[in-house]
Design a protein around this motif. Structure first.
Motif, mmCIF file in Angstrom:
data_model
loop_
_atom_site.group_PDB
_atom_site.id
_atom_site.type_symbol
_atom_site.label_atom_id
_atom_site.label_comp_id
_atom_site.label_asym_id
_atom_site.label_seq_id
_atom_site.Cartn_x
_atom_site.Cartn_y
_atom_site.Cartn_z
ATOM 1 N N VAL A 110 0.915 -1.346 0.160
ATOM 2 C CA VAL A 110 0.093 0.102 0.203
ATOM 3 C C VAL A 110 0.724 1.303 -0.099
ATOM 4 N N LYS A 111 1.931 1.412 0.724
ATOM 5 C CA LYS A 111 2.703 2.492 0.966
ATOM 6 C C LYS A 111 3.581 2.713 -0.034
ATOM 7 N N LYS A 112 3.727 1.617 -1.057
ATOM 8 C CA LYS A 112 4.471 1.892 -2.381
ATOM 9 C C LYS A 112 3.423 2.291 -3.580
ATOM 10 N N GLY A 113 2.128 2.132 -3.220
ATOM 11 C CA GLY A 113 1.219 2.640 -4.153
ATOM 12 C C GLY A 113 0.998 1.573 -5.233
ATOM 13 N N LEU A 114 1.125 0.298 -4.737
ATOM 14 C CA LEU A 114 1.115 -0.851 -5.446
ATOM 15 C C LEU A 114 -0.334 -1.454 -5.544
ATOM 16 N N VAL A 115 -1.282 -1.021 -4.772
ATOM 17 C CA VAL A 115 -2.608 -1.750 -4.459
ATOM 18 C C VAL A 115 -3.347 -0.485 -4.271
ATOM 19 N N ASP A 116 -4.695 -0.606 -5.115
ATOM 20 C CA ASP A 116 -5.618 0.426 -5.004
ATOM 21 C C ASP A 116 -6.841 0.031 -4.481
ATOM 22 N N TYR A 117 -7.136 -1.247 -3.995
ATOM 23 C CA TYR A 117 -8.078 -1.545 -3.495
ATOM 24 C C TYR A 117 -7.909 -2.956 -2.775
ATOM 25 N N VAL A 118 -8.202 -3.085 -1.159
ATOM 26 C CA VAL A 118 -8.111 -4.236 -0.683
ATOM 27 C C VAL A 118 -9.518 -4.673 -0.170
ATOM 28 N N ALA A 119 -9.528 -6.034 -0.492
ATOM 29 C CA ALA A 119 -10.698 -6.639 0.259
ATOM 30 C C ALA A 119 -10.234 -7.715 1.130
ATOM 31 N N ASN A 137 -3.048 -22.545 15.579
ATOM 32 C CA ASN A 137 -1.903 -21.701 16.367
ATOM 33 C C ASN A 137 -1.928 -20.213 15.710
ATOM 34 N N LEU A 138 -3.143 -19.878 15.197
ATOM 35 C CA LEU A 138 -3.133 -18.677 14.261
ATOM 36 C C LEU A 138 -2.704 -17.351 15.269
ATOM 37 N N ASP A 139 -2.258 -16.526 14.963
ATOM 38 C CA ASP A 139 -1.605 -15.318 15.481
ATOM 39 C C ASP A 139 -2.782 -14.057 14.987
ATOM 40 N N VAL A 140 -3.980 -14.325 16.072
ATOM 41 C CA VAL A 140 -4.909 -13.212 15.661
ATOM 42 C C VAL A 140 -4.561 -11.769 15.528
ATOM 43 N N GLU A 141 -3.337 -11.670 16.530
ATOM 44 C CA GLU A 141 -2.591 -10.106 16.636
ATOM 45 C C GLU A 141 -2.318 -9.621 15.206
ATOM 46 N N SER A 142 -1.956 -10.330 14.143
ATOM 47 C CA SER A 142 -1.544 -10.106 12.968
ATOM 48 C C SER A 142 -2.803 -9.602 12.191
ATOM 49 N N VAL A 143 -3.987 -10.302 12.310
ATOM 50 C CA VAL A 143 -5.295 -9.849 11.711
ATOM 51 C C VAL A 143 -5.750 -8.650 12.070
ATOM 52 N N LYS A 144 -5.741 -8.347 13.560
ATOM 53 C CA LYS A 144 -5.993 -7.135 14.290
ATOM 54 C C LYS A 144 -5.076 -5.903 13.664
ATOM 55 N N GLU A 145 -3.989 -6.351 13.304
ATOM 56 C CA GLU A 145 -3.086 -5.203 12.805
ATOM 57 C C GLU A 145 -3.428 -4.835 11.509
ATOM 58 N N SER A 146 -3.844 -5.718 10.576
ATOM 59 C CA SER A 146 -4.259 -5.746 9.202
ATOM 60 C C SER A 146 -5.472 -4.600 9.249
ATOM 61 N N ILE A 147 -6.540 -4.991 10.314
ATOM 62 C CA ILE A 147 -7.702 -4.254 10.278
ATOM 63 C C ILE A 147 -7.666 -2.994 10.719
ATOM 64 N N SER A 148 -6.725 -2.638 11.693
ATOM 65 C CA SER A 148 -6.135 -1.213 12.161
ATOM 66 C C SER A 148 -5.541 -0.443 11.162
ATOM 67 N N PHE A 149 -4.716 -1.328 10.476
ATOM 68 C CA PHE A 149 -4.009 -0.277 9.179
ATOM 69 C C PHE A 149 -5.061 0.006 8.173
ATOM 70 N N THR A 152 -7.263 3.103 8.713
ATOM 71 C CA THR A 152 -6.664 4.435 8.608
ATOM 72 C C THR A 152 -6.982 4.833 7.271
ATOM 73 N N ASP A 153 -7.466 4.419 6.373
ATOM 74 C CA ASP A 153 -7.704 4.930 5.180
ATOM 75 C C ASP A 153 -6.526 5.565 4.221
ATOM 76 N N SER A 154 -5.799 4.394 4.432
ATOM 77 C CA SER A 154 -4.304 4.760 3.249
ATOM 78 C C SER A 154 -4.805 4.042 2.094
ATOM 79 N N VAL A 155 -5.866 3.258 2.103
ATOM 80 C CA VAL A 155 -6.099 2.862 0.856
ATOM 81 C C VAL A 155 -7.655 2.477 0.836
#
Length: 231
Positions: A110-119, A137-149, A152-155
């Protein structure tokens, strides 16, 4: 990069765009309701080289507007970034489908401008993620981090949940909607047995339950929709 599937035309997968859809091979989740089990289990799929796809995209310049990259889980593949660069150089918009388990890779694209829409697929409320994702053994924290990101409306983005009888309740969707409160868009999509699912004996929720799920989600996300219906 090698892909396991290629849909040459879609009017549905990329909102507002005439697009094609690519399917990557492999996934780090094992959701029982996954409709692309042949990609997850890495058998019975096609093997499509990126050169074939890039050749097609060159021929369709001016006709197609976007490329959807789905899976499987696309962010498993470290070579994805280089491929997207080639797609962007041809003038296409890029939509990425992801389960959100690789937040650092998502942020980088996203920060490199390579993605225009994320589902992003939000599998369930966080407390039921393990059983819904099929990974102990899923790391739910990684999912939470993606949600939070994403919030932020970066994309431009959407969250979506496939609901299955026995795995998702109205209460689950209410709790989930609180966890992504204020999201830009949220889609609920009822389970459909494609014939290629990982689990057995699964069924969709009934229409009344589906409507209730939308109603409770609307309490926290004003742009909540049921995909594929007029409900």
């Amino acid at each position: 990069m090698i892909f396991g599937g290629f849909q040459k035309l879609t009017l549905l997968d990329f909102p507002g765009k005439v697009a094609c859809t690519l399917f990557t091979i492999g996934c780090n989740f094992a959701c029982p309701f996954c409709h692309n089990s042949f990609l997850v289990e890495q058998n019975g799929h096609q093997s499509i080289d990126e050169e074939e796809i890039l050749s097609y995209l060159k021929k369709r310049q001016g006709v197609l507007e976007g490329v959807c990259i789905s899976g499987g889980e696309p962010l498993l593949h470290n070579e994805l970034e280089d491929f997207i660069v080639k797609v962007k150089e041809l003038g296409y918009k890029v939509k990425l489908d992801t389960n959100g388990s690789f937040p650092d890779k998502l942020k980088k694209l996203v920060k490199k401008g390579l993605v225009d829409y994320v589902a992003m697929d939000v599998k369930n409320r966080l407390g039921k993620y393990l059983e819904t994702s099929g990974i102990e053994n899923l790391d739910v924290e990684s999912v939470k981090e993606s949600i939070s990101f994403l919030m932020t409306d970066s994309v431009d983005y959407e969250f979506r949940t496939t609901v299955v009888k026995g795995l998702h309740t109205v209460s689950d969707i209410l709790d989930l909607s609180k966890e992504i409160k204020g999201a830009k868009r949220y889609y609920i999509q009822n389970f459909v047995d494609s014939g290629n699912i990982l689990g057995k004996g699964l069924s969709p929720v009934d229409e009344i339950t589906l409507i209730k799920m939308k109603q409770v989600a609307l309490e926290n996300i004003c742009n909540t929709y049921i995909r594929g219906t007029d409900i």
